[in-house]
Write an enzyme that holds these catalytic residues in place. Structure first.
Site, PDB file in Angstrom:
ATOM      1  CE1 TYR A  43      -3.366  -2.770   0.438  1.00  0.00           C
ATOM      2  CE2 TYR A  43      -2.689  -2.973   2.739  1.00  0.00           C
ATOM      3  CZ  TYR A  43      -3.427  -3.428   1.661  1.00  0.00           C
ATOM      4  OH  TYR A  43      -4.226  -4.537   1.799  1.00  0.00           O
ATOM      5  CB  THR A  46       7.807   1.251  -6.090  1.00  0.00           C
ATOM      6  OG1 THR A  46       7.150   0.246  -6.856  1.00  0.00           O
ATOM      7  CG2 THR A  46       9.307   1.041  -6.142  1.00  0.00           C
ATOM      8  CG  HIS A 448      26.153  34.445   3.450  1.00  0.00           C
ATOM      9  ND1 HIS A 448      27.121  33.798   2.713  1.00  0.00           N
ATOM     10  CD2 HIS A 448      26.743  34.772   4.631  1.00  0.00           C
ATOM     11  CE1 HIS A 448      28.239  33.759   3.401  1.00  0.00           C
ATOM     12  NE2 HIS A 448      28.035  34.331   4.574  1.00  0.00           N
TER      13      HIS A 448
HETATM   14  C1  LIG Z   1      15.448   1.306  -4.819  1.00  0.00           C
HETATM   15  C2  LIG Z   1      14.697   2.424  -5.493  1.00  0.00           C
HETATM   16  C3  LIG Z   1      14.886   3.739  -5.079  1.00  0.00           C
HETATM   17  C4  LIG Z   1      14.188   4.771  -5.697  1.00  0.00           C
HETATM   18  N1  LIG Z   1      14.412   6.047  -5.262  1.00  0.00           N
HETATM   19  C5  LIG Z   1      13.718   7.073  -5.828  1.00  0.00           C
HETATM   20  C6  LIG Z   1      13.888   8.403  -5.360  1.00  0.00           C
HETATM   21  O1  LIG Z   1      14.664   8.679  -4.453  1.00  0.00           O
HETATM   22  N2  LIG Z   1      13.160   9.381  -5.939  1.00  0.00           N
HETATM   23  C7  LIG Z   1      12.268   9.111  -6.950  1.00  0.00           C
HETATM   24  O2  LIG Z   1      11.607  10.033  -7.429  1.00  0.00           O
HETATM   25  N3  LIG Z   1      12.096   7.855  -7.424  1.00  0.00           N
HETATM   26  C8  LIG Z   1      12.796   6.835  -6.884  1.00  0.00           C
HETATM   27  N4  LIG Z   1      12.605   5.558  -7.339  1.00  0.00           N
HETATM   28  C9  LIG Z   1      11.646   5.332  -8.433  1.00  0.00           C
HETATM   29  C10 LIG Z   1      10.217   5.391  -7.879  1.00  0.00           C
HETATM   30  O3  LIG Z   1      10.113   4.557  -6.758  1.00  0.00           O
HETATM   31  C11 LIG Z   1       9.228   4.973  -8.951  1.00  0.00           C
HETATM   32  O4  LIG Z   1       9.437   5.743 -10.119  1.00  0.00           O
HETATM   33  C12 LIG Z   1       7.795   5.177  -8.493  1.00  0.00           C
HETATM   34  O5  LIG Z   1       7.568   4.597  -7.235  1.00  0.00           O
HETATM   35  C13 LIG Z   1       6.831   4.585  -9.519  1.00  0.00           C
HETATM   36  O6  LIG Z   1       5.521   4.759  -9.072  1.00  0.00           O
HETATM   37  P1  LIG Z   1       4.310   4.179  -9.906  1.00  0.00           P
HETATM   38  O7  LIG Z   1       3.183   5.132  -9.726  1.00  0.00           O
HETATM   39  O8  LIG Z   1       4.723   3.845 -11.268  1.00  0.00           O
HETATM   40  O9  LIG Z   1       3.892   2.807  -9.224  1.00  0.00           O
HETATM   41  P2  LIG Z   1       4.530   1.932  -8.078  1.00  0.00           P
HETATM   42  O10 LIG Z   1       4.770   2.737  -6.861  1.00  0.00           O
HETATM   43  O11 LIG Z   1       5.624   1.142  -8.643  1.00  0.00           O
HETATM   44  O12 LIG Z   1       3.301   1.002  -7.708  1.00  0.00           O
HETATM   45  C14 LIG Z   1       2.813   0.011  -8.546  1.00  0.00           C
HETATM   46  C15 LIG Z   1       1.980  -0.907  -7.688  1.00  0.00           C
HETATM   47  O13 LIG Z   1       1.216  -1.763  -8.532  1.00  0.00           O
HETATM   48  C16 LIG Z   1       1.094  -3.015  -7.890  1.00  0.00           C
HETATM   49  N5  LIG Z   1       0.729  -3.972  -8.931  1.00  0.00           N
HETATM   50  C17 LIG Z   1       1.490  -4.403  -9.971  1.00  0.00           C
HETATM   51  N6  LIG Z   1       0.794  -5.259 -10.754  1.00  0.00           N
HETATM   52  C18 LIG Z   1      -0.437  -5.375 -10.184  1.00  0.00           C
HETATM   53  C19 LIG Z   1      -1.610  -6.118 -10.530  1.00  0.00           C
HETATM   54  N7  LIG Z   1      -1.674  -6.884 -11.622  1.00  0.00           N
HETATM   55  N8  LIG Z   1      -2.694  -6.004  -9.713  1.00  0.00           N
HETATM   56  C20 LIG Z   1      -2.654  -5.217  -8.607  1.00  0.00           C
HETATM   57  N9  LIG Z   1      -1.576  -4.503  -8.245  1.00  0.00           N
HETATM   58  C21 LIG Z   1      -0.483  -4.570  -9.032  1.00  0.00           C
HETATM   59  C22 LIG Z   1       2.450  -3.218  -7.240  1.00  0.00           C
HETATM   60  O14 LIG Z   1       2.397  -4.146  -6.177  1.00  0.00           O
HETATM   61  C23 LIG Z   1       2.789  -1.809  -6.771  1.00  0.00           C
HETATM   62  O15 LIG Z   1       2.408  -1.571  -5.436  1.00  0.00           O
HETATM   63  C24 LIG Z   1      13.273   4.492  -6.743  1.00  0.00           C
HETATM   64  C25 LIG Z   1      13.060   3.173  -7.154  1.00  0.00           C
HETATM   65  C26 LIG Z   1      13.763   2.151  -6.538  1.00  0.00           C
HETATM   66  C27 LIG Z   1      13.522   0.741  -6.974  1.00  0.00           C
END
Ligand SMILES: Cc1cc2nc3c(=O)[nH]c(=O)nc-3n(C[C@H](O)[C@H](O)[C@H](O)COP(=O)(O)OP(=O)(O)OC[C@H]3O[C@@H](n4cnc5c(N)ncnc54)[C@H](O)[C@@H]3O)c2cc1C
Ligand SMILES: NC(=O)c1ccc[n+]([C@@H]2O[C@H](COP(=O)([O-])OP(=O)(O)OC[C@H]3O[C@@H](n4cnc5c(N)ncnc54)[C@H](O)[C@@H]3O)[C@@H](O)[C@H]2O)c1
Length: 463
Positions: A43, A46, A448
């Site tokens: 929830y 990512t 500053h």
């Molecule tokens: C280690 C790491 C560090 C990062 N650090 C940063 C940072 O510092 N700053 C930054 O801006 N970005 C960062 N990112 C990138 C950022 O996390 C992602 O770009 C962002 O979270 C993507 O969000 P989203 O809306 O695409 O979906 P996500 O947050 O990826 O969520 C997708 C969700 O869909 C769910 N899901 C998938 N398939 C299904 C399905 N079939 N049915 C139901 N649910 C499903 C998944 O479980 C997940 O919870 C980082 C990424 C990683 C891996």
């Protein structure tokens, strides 16, 4: 037996930044919203659970390690704090949607069964969700290339596996030279792990200029990260040495020599690809490209008129704030004037959270040279900038770089490898978006002592 069904105005698949913000905004306006998330550990998506929040929490704590406490113990404490933080944020995110009268959170994996219908499966349970509008926000997942032994090894993890650890690796081998590789290599070195980073190009951070990437590599090396460049990874094989069970990574260097490095943990940080497999997008007439990304137009509409895709899954830049901006575009389509689009995006900044952070907005010098425009460039070492006394106390490392159109005075790009760069870059981005010239930035009044006032110095040194 017929499945139970929920009918909604909007179904959102994936609890990530864009999806959840849209779900909350639409339910807040009274639309019947179903938010579908496959895992009760995700929830908030990512960023909160396995991305930005845990990495930045651990990096911050790594910067403040108590020198009297052993690295392993410091890591254990930092991991516990991080776990509490992500758990708290996960709960708050769930409540944010679940508490809305018009919204229902469904936990299970969604698959399209038709243009307006999805089946959600959790164990043996199935639920049908039908909706007028559907938003796909399923994110991205790590890529594991077909390197022999990589998938089979018991010691190979992705960022998700590594961030879930409560014990610090003793010897960490990092495969890759991008965002995840650099942040997690630096963080583990700060907690005292022996870290070796293997990257395939001539340098880490292939999208940055040579001088910037070299300066970043120097800082990482000083922090204890052994960097091997121009490496081809041949194989990974589990073995046992005097130190215990580990994986042996065999690689070739540019001159053809074969070498190995052992690690009790091997991090595969080799890129992330959109999650579309198994979503049944074809049932809704939603097209994907060769990388598996959902194809969208500038309003994030897919090839099916009523289906949108937000965040990493649409193949755009993989950042939380871009997913958030995707939400703004879709909201504008659903209840606004329908004008906002991805074409409006200019000067979107980015930051890699090494210590000090590396942030950039706009073009690198190399990209700017390719445009053929006449350029003025400034490169300044932070230590030489008279205007940043606080950084001299906090962290005098790094450099700043500005690239400007010599004829129009337009700022084309700024890179900062410096204390507070992730903050300062936002001021530059705002200025660039609103056409503030290099001369204006040079002559502005800044507080500053601050890192922002370094802009006076940087833009005064264009040549
Ligand atoms: C280690 C790491 C560090 C990062 N650090 C940063 C940072 O510092 N700053 C930054 O801006 N970005 C960062 N990112 C990138 C950022 O996390 C992602 O770009 C962002 O979270 C993507 O969000 P989203 O809306 O695409 O979906 P996500 O947050 O990826 O969520 C997708 C969700 O869909 C769910 N899901 C998938 N398939 C299904 C399905 N079939 N049915 C139901 N649910 C499903 C998944 O479980 C997940 O919870 C980082 C990424 C990683 C891996
Ligand atoms: N601070 C942040 O904003 C932040 C932090 C982490 C991740 N992210 C996002 O997540 C995305 C994914 O991060 P990432 O580090 O996994 O990807 P990346 O694209 O940043 O880096 C991938 C690295 O893997 C290397 N690589 C790919 N295939 C390879 C192969 N077969 N052999 C050897 N090397 C190979 C590439 O050369 C590159 O160095 C980032 O692009 C970024 O958008 C953002």
């Amino acid at each position: 037996m017929q499945r139970p069904t929920i009918d909604a105005d909007l179904a959102v698949v994936g609890f990530g930044k864009g999806g959840k913000t849209l779900a909350a905004a639409m339910a807040g306006r009274g639309a019947r919203v179903v938010m579908i998330e496959q895992s009760d550990q995700m929830y908030g998506g990512t960023c909160i659970n396995i991305g930005c929040v845990p990495t930045k929490s651990l990096i911050y704590q790594g910067e403040h390690v108590d020198p009297h406490t052993a690295g392993e113990e410091s890591f254990r404490l930092a991991a516990a704090t991080t776990r509490s933080l992500t758990s708290l944020m996960r709960g708050k995110n769930f409540a944010m949607i679940d508490s809305l009268d018009a919204a229902t959170v469904v936990t299970g994996q969604a698959t399209f069964t038709g243009p307006h219908s999805l089946v959600v499966r959790a164990g043996d349970d199935e639920l049908e969700v039908t909706a007028t509008t559907i938003v796909v926000g399923t994110g991205a997942e790590p890529v594991l290339p077909p390197i022999p032994g990589l998938r089979e090894s018991n010691h190979v993890v992705t960022s998700t596996g590594l961030l879930g650890r409560t014990e610090r690796p003793r010897e960490l081998v990092v495969l890759g030279g991008g965002y995840v590789a650099v942040e997690l290599a630096a963080m583990h070195a700060a907690f005292g792990a022996r870290v070796t980073l293997l990257t395939r190009g001539p340098r880490i951070l292939r999208h940055e200029d040579d001088d910037v990437a070299t300066a970043a590599a120097g800082i990482l090396a000083d922090a204890g990260v052994a960097i091997r460049t121009d490496v081809t990874i041949d194989s990974v094989a589990d073995t046992t040495t005097d130190d215990g069970p580990c994986a042996r990574v065999t690689y070739r260097t540019a001159d053809g020599t074969t070498d190995t490095v052992d690690g009790d943990t091997v991090l595969a940080a080799l890129g992330r690809r959109p999650v579309t497999d198994g979503l049944g997008l074809e049932a809704a007439g939603v097209r994907t490209d060769a990388r598996g990304a959902v194809v969208v137009d500038e309003h994030l509409r897919t090839s099916a008129e009523h289906v949108f895709a937000v965040g990493d899954v649409n193949g755009g830049p993989q950042f939380t704030y871009v997913s958030l901006d995707d939400y703004r575009i879709v909201l504008d389509q659903l209840v606004g004037e329908g004008r906002r689009s991805t074409a409006d995006r200019r000067a979107v900044p980015q930051a890699i959270f090494m210590t000090p952070p590396l942030a950039r907005v706009g073009m690198t010098e190399a990209e700017a040279r390719e445009t053929g425009r006449p350029l003025r460039v400034a490169v300044r070492r932070v230590a030489d900038m008279a205007t940043v006394p606080r950084a001299k106390i906090a962290d005098p490392r790094g450099l700043m770089k500005a690239v400007v159109d010599a004829e129009t005075d337009e700022v084309l790009g700024v890179t900062m490898l410096s204390h507070d760069a992730h903050e300062t870059i936002n001021t530059v981005a705002l200025a660039m978006r609103h056409g503030v010239t290099a001369t204006r930035l040079r002559d502005e009044i800044y507080t500053h002592p601050s890192m922002t006032e370094a802009l006076n110095d940087l833009f005064a040194n264009l040549a």
